[in-house]
Scaffold this active site. Structure first.
Site, mmCIF file in Angstrom:
data_model
loop_
_atom_site.group_PDB
_atom_site.id
_atom_site.type_symbol
_atom_site.label_atom_id
_atom_site.label_comp_id
_atom_site.label_asym_id
_atom_site.label_seq_id
_atom_site.Cartn_x
_atom_site.Cartn_y
_atom_site.Cartn_z
ATOM 1 N N GLN A 172 0.105 -12.670 -45.289
ATOM 2 C CA GLN A 172 -1.000 -11.880 -44.732
ATOM 3 C C GLN A 172 -1.730 -11.129 -45.846
ATOM 4 O O GLN A 172 -2.966 -11.061 -45.861
ATOM 5 C CB GLN A 172 -0.456 -10.883 -43.700
ATOM 6 C CG GLN A 172 -1.517 -10.010 -43.079
ATOM 7 C CD GLN A 172 -2.453 -10.778 -42.162
ATOM 8 O OE1 GLN A 172 -2.003 -11.448 -41.255
ATOM 9 N NE2 GLN A 172 -3.749 -10.681 -42.396
ATOM 10 N N ARG B 298 9.363 -17.583 -40.290
ATOM 11 C CA ARG B 298 9.167 -16.219 -39.772
ATOM 12 C C ARG B 298 10.477 -15.785 -39.132
ATOM 13 O O ARG B 298 10.947 -16.424 -38.188
ATOM 14 C CB ARG B 298 8.030 -16.183 -38.744
ATOM 15 C CG ARG B 298 8.000 -14.884 -37.950
ATOM 16 C CD ARG B 298 6.750 -14.728 -37.119
ATOM 17 N NE ARG B 298 5.611 -14.469 -37.973
ATOM 18 C CZ ARG B 298 4.434 -14.035 -37.513
ATOM 19 N NH1 ARG B 298 4.248 -13.814 -36.227
ATOM 20 N NH2 ARG B 298 3.433 -13.825 -38.345
ATOM 21 N N HIS C 132 5.271 -9.067 -45.239
ATOM 22 C CA HIS C 132 4.378 -10.090 -44.659
ATOM 23 C C HIS C 132 3.429 -10.546 -45.782
ATOM 24 O O HIS C 132 2.219 -10.330 -45.736
ATOM 25 C CB HIS C 132 3.603 -9.491 -43.487
ATOM 26 C CG HIS C 132 2.963 -10.504 -42.585
ATOM 27 N ND1 HIS C 132 3.090 -11.870 -42.764
ATOM 28 C CD2 HIS C 132 2.170 -10.348 -41.483
ATOM 29 C CE1 HIS C 132 2.415 -12.502 -41.819
ATOM 30 N NE2 HIS C 132 1.850 -11.609 -41.033
ATOM 31 N N CYS D 159 -4.205 -6.871 -39.531
ATOM 32 C CA CYS D 159 -3.637 -8.224 -39.561
ATOM 33 C C CYS D 159 -3.685 -8.898 -38.200
ATOM 34 O O CYS D 159 -3.631 -10.122 -38.112
ATOM 35 C CB CYS D 159 -2.207 -8.179 -40.091
ATOM 36 S SG CYS D 159 -1.056 -7.274 -39.036
ATOM 37 N N ARG E 190 -6.233 -16.500 -43.699
ATOM 38 C CA ARG E 190 -4.818 -16.894 -43.709
ATOM 39 C C ARG E 190 -4.691 -18.371 -44.099
ATOM 40 O O ARG E 190 -3.856 -18.738 -44.920
ATOM 41 C CB ARG E 190 -4.196 -16.681 -42.317
ATOM 42 C CG ARG E 190 -4.023 -15.238 -41.896
ATOM 43 C CD ARG E 190 -2.981 -14.515 -42.728
ATOM 44 N NE ARG E 190 -1.672 -15.142 -42.642
ATOM 45 C CZ ARG E 190 -0.788 -14.941 -41.655
ATOM 46 N NH1 ARG E 190 -1.075 -14.098 -40.681
ATOM 47 N NH2 ARG E 190 0.389 -15.549 -41.676
ATOM 48 N N ASP F 263 -2.124 -1.340 -38.637
ATOM 49 C CA ASP F 263 -1.326 -2.390 -37.997
ATOM 50 C C ASP F 263 -0.754 -1.776 -36.724
ATOM 51 O O ASP F 263 -0.811 -0.547 -36.523
ATOM 52 C CB ASP F 263 -0.198 -2.825 -38.964
ATOM 53 C CG ASP F 263 0.669 -3.959 -38.422
ATOM 54 O OD1 ASP F 263 0.228 -4.663 -37.497
ATOM 55 O OD2 ASP F 263 1.795 -4.135 -38.947
HETATM 56 N N1 NVA Z 1 3.958 -5.377 -38.227
HETATM 57 C C1 NVA Z 1 3.652 -6.435 -37.277
HETATM 58 C C2 NVA Z 1 2.798 -7.468 -37.908
HETATM 59 C C3 NVA Z 1 2.364 -8.574 -36.960
HETATM 60 C C4 NVA Z 1 1.580 -9.654 -37.632
HETATM 61 C C5 NVA Z 1 4.949 -7.042 -36.764
HETATM 62 O O1 NVA Z 1 5.867 -7.262 -37.557
HETATM 63 O O2 NVA Z 1 5.044 -7.303 -35.561
HETATM 64 N N1 CP Z 2 -1.176 -11.507 -38.414
HETATM 65 C C1 CP Z 2 -0.250 -12.375 -37.966
HETATM 66 O O1 CP Z 2 0.700 -12.726 -38.663
HETATM 67 O O2 CP Z 2 -0.477 -12.812 -36.715
HETATM 68 P P1 CP Z 2 0.523 -13.666 -35.819
HETATM 69 O O3 CP Z 2 1.703 -12.768 -35.509
HETATM 70 O O4 CP Z 2 -0.251 -14.021 -34.591
HETATM 71 O O5 CP Z 2 0.959 -14.863 -36.586
#
Ligand code: NVA
Ligand code: CP
Length: 345
Positions: free
Chosen positions: A154, A124, A151, A287, A315, A247
């Site tokens: 997800q 990540r 993502h 998500c 997931r 989101d």
């Molecule tokens: N768009 C959000 C998704 C979190 C799972 C982010 O990147 O923070």
């Molecule tokens: N949806 C998701 O990726 O959650 P986290 O940021 O908690 O991993």
């Protein structure tokens, strides 16, 4: 289409053309439509029988998967850790700030170290370019566990949830309301198109989808019978939809823009009134983490049409399937090279 896209990331180890390609999953379209369906079928099978595949176990020995976070996480971290354990392996979780990647050591050198140490790299991070570099220099599969741009893990979980709800993804309409320029929107466009869905992306001015992503998604949808549309009005976007998704309006790394974003997204909250315009059997996805009263009302996310907890559970199943699928191909390409010096007896 997808073959060419796949080839972009498919070799690893600095493009050593003498070796067969290793498959990576950096964005949704790194899988073809048929491959995505295979992964989702396997995910459903693994959900029914969680301990039925243990490719990371060899007797008492366990393979290690690196799971590296440059941003915080709850779901991704736990689902990969639990899923990798269920596959017979062990996850080495690296929290933000705990490794040298990118600040003390290049991504290239990190890949060269990790490919000799672990069976897969789950990462990540911020920019997609880092993941692309990691994949270029890694002979083990690299998986995007969220970047600023995409993502894709997800979306596999979301598609599994849609399948469970409606039996199929093809022909179903998904309306995404909110920050249509973010990672989730881009992955819905690509992943939804691969799954033959009709995807509508709806965000306020300044937060509309990346045209290059829409173009790629529309090209894919042309092959799968789906469609991808940019819609300006939330009411129009959700009208007759099977799935309504949103989101956070402030993604990780955008915290400094919180107040300007709050103003820009006025009118884009998913409310009961908005949900009423979707089909009667429509479901709600997010998500997570969610901000009740901001991008979604509590009575929607906590209501009977919400499937967010199934989505979160999925997931683990989807990522396990993805890892099994990638590791099978990595094995087929004999990615591991034993470079230890020979020791005479
Ligand atoms: N768009 C959000 C998704 C979190 C799972 C982010 O990147 O923070
Ligand atoms: N949806 C998701 O990726 O959650 P986290 O940021 O908690 O991993």
């Amino acid at each position: 289409m997808t073959d060419a896209l796949t080839a972009d990331h498919a070799r690893g180890a600095g493009e050593d053309s003498s070796r067969p390609a290793v498959r990576h999953f950096l964005k949704d379209s790194d899988l073809s439509p048929a491959e995505q369906a295979e992964v989702l079928d396997l995910a459903a099978a693994l959900k029914a029988a969680p301990h039925s595949r243990t490719p990371l176990a060899h007797g008492d020995a366990r393979e290690t998967v690196a799971v590296i976070f440059d941003k915080t996480s709850t779901r991704t971290r736990f689902s990969f850790a639990a899923g990798i354990a269920e596959l017979g392996g062990q996850a080495l979780i690296v929290n933000p700030g705990e490794s040298q990647i990118g600040h003390k050591e290049s991504v290239e050198d990190t890949a060269r170290i990790l490919e000799r140490t672990v069976s897969a790299i789950v990462w990540r991070t911020f920019g997609q370019a880092g993941l692309e570099t990691m994949a270029r220099f890694s002979r083990v599969p690299v998986v995007n566990a969220l970047s600023d741009e995409f993502h894709p893990c997800q979306i596999l979980a979301d598609l599994l949830t849609v399948r469970e709800e409606f039996g199929t993804t093809a022909g179903r309409t998904l309306a995404y309301i909110g920050d249509a320029a973010n990672n989730m929107a881009s992955s819905y466009a690509l992943g939804g198109a691969l799954a033959g869905m009709h995807v509508r992306l709806c965000g306020p001015q300044g937060y509309r989808p990346d045209p290059a992503v829409v173009e790629e998604a529309q090209r894919i949808a042309g092959e799968t019978g789906g469609s991808v549309a940019v819609v300006d009005e939330p009411r129009e976007a959700v009208s007759g939809a099977d799935v309504v998704a949103t989101d956070t309006w402030v993604s990780m790394g955008q915290e400094g823009q919180k107040s300007e974003r709050a103003g820009a997204f006025e009118g884009f909250r998913v409310t009961e009134e908005l949900m009423a315009l979707a089909r009667p059997e429509a479901v709600f996805l997010h998500c997570l983490p969610a901000y009740r009263g901001v991008e979604v009302d509590a009575d929607v996310i906590d209501g009977s049409r919400s499937r967010v907890w199934d989505e979160a559970e999925n997931r683990r199943h989807a990522q396990k399937a993805l890892l099994v699928w990638l590791l099978q191909r990595a094995e087929a390409s004999s990615s591991f090279v034993d470079r230890r010096p020979e020791v005479s007896a």
